[in-house]
Design a protein around this motif. Structure first.
Motif, short mmCIF file in Angstrom:
data_model
loop_
_atom_site.label_atom_id
_atom_site.label_comp_id
_atom_site.label_asym_id
_atom_site.label_seq_id
_atom_site.Cartn_x
_atom_site.Cartn_y
_atom_site.Cartn_z
N ALA A 302 -10.11 10.74 -9.59
CA ALA A 302 -10.97 10.04 -8.94
C ALA A 302 -10.37 8.98 -8.11
O ALA A 302 -10.69 8.10 -7.38
N TRP A 303 -9.27 8.22 -9.18
CA TRP A 303 -8.95 7.06 -8.51
C TRP A 303 -7.34 7.32 -8.03
O TRP A 303 -7.30 7.30 -7.11
N CYS A 304 -6.23 8.53 -7.82
CA CYS A 304 -4.91 8.65 -7.63
C CYS A 304 -5.01 9.21 -6.43
O CYS A 304 -4.50 9.21 -5.38
N GLY A 305 -5.79 9.56 -5.63
CA GLY A 305 -6.25 10.70 -4.47
C GLY A 305 -6.37 9.00 -3.47
O GLY A 305 -5.74 9.52 -2.66
N GLU A 306 -7.17 8.03 -3.70
CA GLU A 306 -7.20 8.00 -3.17
C GLU A 306 -6.19 6.42 -2.93
O GLU A 306 -6.32 6.56 -1.78
N VAL A 307 -6.10 6.05 -3.46
CA VAL A 307 -4.36 5.59 -3.90
C VAL A 307 -4.14 5.28 -3.30
O VAL A 307 -2.88 4.69 -2.36
N ALA A 308 -3.38 6.92 -2.66
CA ALA A 308 -1.77 8.16 -2.42
C ALA A 308 -2.09 7.46 -0.85
O ALA A 308 -1.40 7.44 0.24
N VAL A 309 -3.29 8.12 -0.68
CA VAL A 309 -3.63 8.08 0.78
C VAL A 309 -3.34 6.62 1.80
O VAL A 309 -3.18 6.24 2.80
N GLU A 313 -1.66 5.23 4.09
CA GLU A 313 -1.93 5.17 5.73
C GLU A 313 -1.61 3.65 5.57
O GLU A 313 -1.26 2.79 6.65
N GLU A 314 -1.48 2.14 4.63
CA GLU A 314 -0.12 1.32 4.57
C GLU A 314 0.69 1.36 5.35
O GLU A 314 1.52 0.45 5.74
N CYS A 315 1.72 2.53 4.70
CA CYS A 315 3.12 2.41 5.20
C CYS A 315 2.70 2.56 6.79
O CYS A 315 4.24 1.83 7.33
N LEU A 316 1.82 3.90 6.78
CA LEU A 316 2.32 4.51 8.78
C LEU A 316 1.62 2.53 8.89
O LEU A 316 2.76 2.53 10.36
N HIS A 328 9.93 9.54 11.91
CA HIS A 328 9.97 8.66 11.12
C HIS A 328 9.05 9.16 10.29
O HIS A 328 7.91 10.30 9.87
N PRO A 329 9.84 10.08 8.61
CA PRO A 329 9.18 10.59 7.18
C PRO A 329 7.73 10.31 7.28
O PRO A 329 7.06 11.12 6.48
N VAL A 330 7.77 8.90 7.31
CA VAL A 330 5.79 8.62 6.98
C VAL A 330 4.97 9.15 7.12
O VAL A 330 4.07 9.90 6.38
N HIS A 331 5.18 9.82 8.33
CA HIS A 331 3.44 11.09 8.75
C HIS A 331 3.54 12.31 7.74
O HIS A 331 2.19 13.07 7.53
N LEU A 332 5.12 13.10 6.86
CA LEU A 332 5.01 13.73 6.25
C LEU A 332 3.78 13.69 4.71
O LEU A 332 3.52 13.77 4.03
N TYR A 333 3.73 11.85 4.52
CA TYR A 333 3.07 11.64 3.27
C TYR A 333 2.16 10.98 3.40
O TYR A 333 1.07 11.19 2.95
N LEU A 334 1.60 10.66 5.18
CA LEU A 334 0.37 10.22 4.91
C LEU A 334 -0.57 11.43 4.85
O LEU A 334 -1.54 11.99 4.07
N LYS A 335 -0.26 13.30 5.34
CA LYS A 335 -0.15 14.08 5.74
C LYS A 335 -0.68 15.28 4.13
O LYS A 335 -1.35 15.50 3.26
N ARG A 336 0.21 14.65 3.09
CA ARG A 336 0.41 15.18 1.87
C ARG A 336 -0.49 14.46 1.13
O ARG A 336 -1.34 14.79 0.02
N ALA A 337 -0.48 13.03 1.61
CA ALA A 337 -1.76 12.40 0.91
C ALA A 337 -3.08 12.93 0.79
O ALA A 337 -3.72 13.13 0.11
#
Length: 364
Positions: A302-309, A313-316, A328-337
């Protein structure tokens, strides 16, 4: 109970991190997603052979390491940090745990094959399936068993494209099917490092591994709980990378990280990730000990999924223009999240379940 990492867990983390730093830097992952399949077979074999991650949860008498969910959680943290394109979650966690819970001779034979990493398996259920839908019996029965064969179609199956064996729920039981007897069609996936496929079975020879679906429910719960650790790894990479970038990026002759508004945003994100770490570690410990695991899993997801996204988003956004580029690899992390947020039950699914587990009535 302790949420601190043990010495063994830290040694395992160090071994996995060092191997990933050498074999799976962001540039390598970016290059792999340009290929038809992002799966890194060489890395998977190295992790299985040198560190033993493929058989981490498998008992020693079956050729595995006999470790617990806590150790598996540490591995998933590191795999999340590197958005690693290997089937650890789908094969060494989900499929393996379903077979362990089944406990039959057929299941044990498969576990022996999985322990070394030479054979991989996948659960033939939608990656978006939550543990609670199977518990309530509301999940769609898309495959039927008749005369030792299976016929049907399952969509959005993660890990099927690189699996040797499929663990298929059909007619109220679990069956093992050689992947060679199934038609596996990769489909466009949001997360390019974890492809999904449509699996079609037409009179596929099958062997039963469990007389009911209880092992499937247990595997999905374990997977959801440990997925929180992968989400934690994604969030930690995003925060660390963003902090490093805003220290170097200058605007108006100052590092942009010196601006108070950005400091506050990153401090708030750090607090969210600290809480996510506590929730993920608690879920891993509860799954390892078998104490109040359902509640711990629901809280973590309930918590971790939204935190990762949020972290992605902040990283991007704080990377500015460079963060929007394919290089830049940040899009890989946003998509994984985002894909992880949907996988194995959404945060809303887990909050609904938590209300019942905690005996708290929902809003009228």
């Amino acid at each position: 109970m302790t949420l601190l990492y043990s010495e063994v867990e830290e040694e395992l983390r160090s071994a996995v991190r060092d191997l990933l730093a050498d074999r799976c830097p962001p540039a390598t992952v970016l290059a792999r997603i340009e290929n038809p399949s992002s799966y890194d077979a060489g890395l998977w074999k190295a992790l299985a052979r040198d560190i033993g991650v493929a058989g981490l949860l498998i008992p020693e008498e079956l050729g595995g390491a006999g470790a617990s969910a806590r150790e598996a959680a540490v591995v998933l943290e590191e795999l999340g940090r590197a958005v690693t394109p290997i089937p650890f979650l789908t094969s060494a966690v989900l499929a393996t745990w379903a077979l362990l819970e089944a406990g039959t001779d057929a299941a044990r034979d498969l576990l022996t094959a999985l322990a070394g990493g030479e054979t991989t398996a996948a659960l033939a259920v939608s990656f978006a399936s939550s543990p609670y839908s199977w518990e309530a019996g509301t999940a769609p029965a898309t495959v039927t068993a008749e005369g030792g064969t299976l016929t049907g179609r399952v969509t959005a199956v993660a890990g099927a494209d690189v699996s040797d064996v499929l663990i298929v729920p059909a007619s109220g039981a679990l069956h093992a099917v050689d992947a060679a007897h199934a038609t596996i069609e990769p489909v466009v996936s949001l997360d390019l490092t974890r492809p999904i496929s449509t699996v079609t079975l037409t009179g596929a020879p099958a062997r039963p591994v469990s007389a009911d679906l209880a092992p499937l429910r247990a595997a999905l719960e374990l997977g959801a709980g440990l997925l929180a650790s992968e989400q934690l790894g994604v969030a930690e990479w995003c925060l660390a990378t963003t902090v490093s970038y805003v220290k170097e990026r200058h605007q108006f002759a100052r590092p942009v990280g010196s601006f108070q508004a950005l400091k506050h945003r990153l401090a708030d994100l750090w607090m969210e990730i600290v809480q996510a770490r506590a929730a993920a570690r608690n879920a891993a410990d509860a799954l390892a000990s078998g104490t109040d695991a359902a509640t711990a899993v629901a809280v973590a997801q309930a918590w971790c999924g939204e935190v990762a996204v949020h972290a992605a988003e902040e990283c991007l956004q704080l990377h500015g223009g460079i963060g929007m580029t394919w290089e830049h690899p940040v899009h890989l992390y946003l998509k994984r999240a985002k894909a992880d947020e949907i996988a194995l039950g959404t945060p809303g699914d887990h909050r609904d379940a938590l209300a019942g587990l905690a005996d708290l009535p929902g809003p009228l």
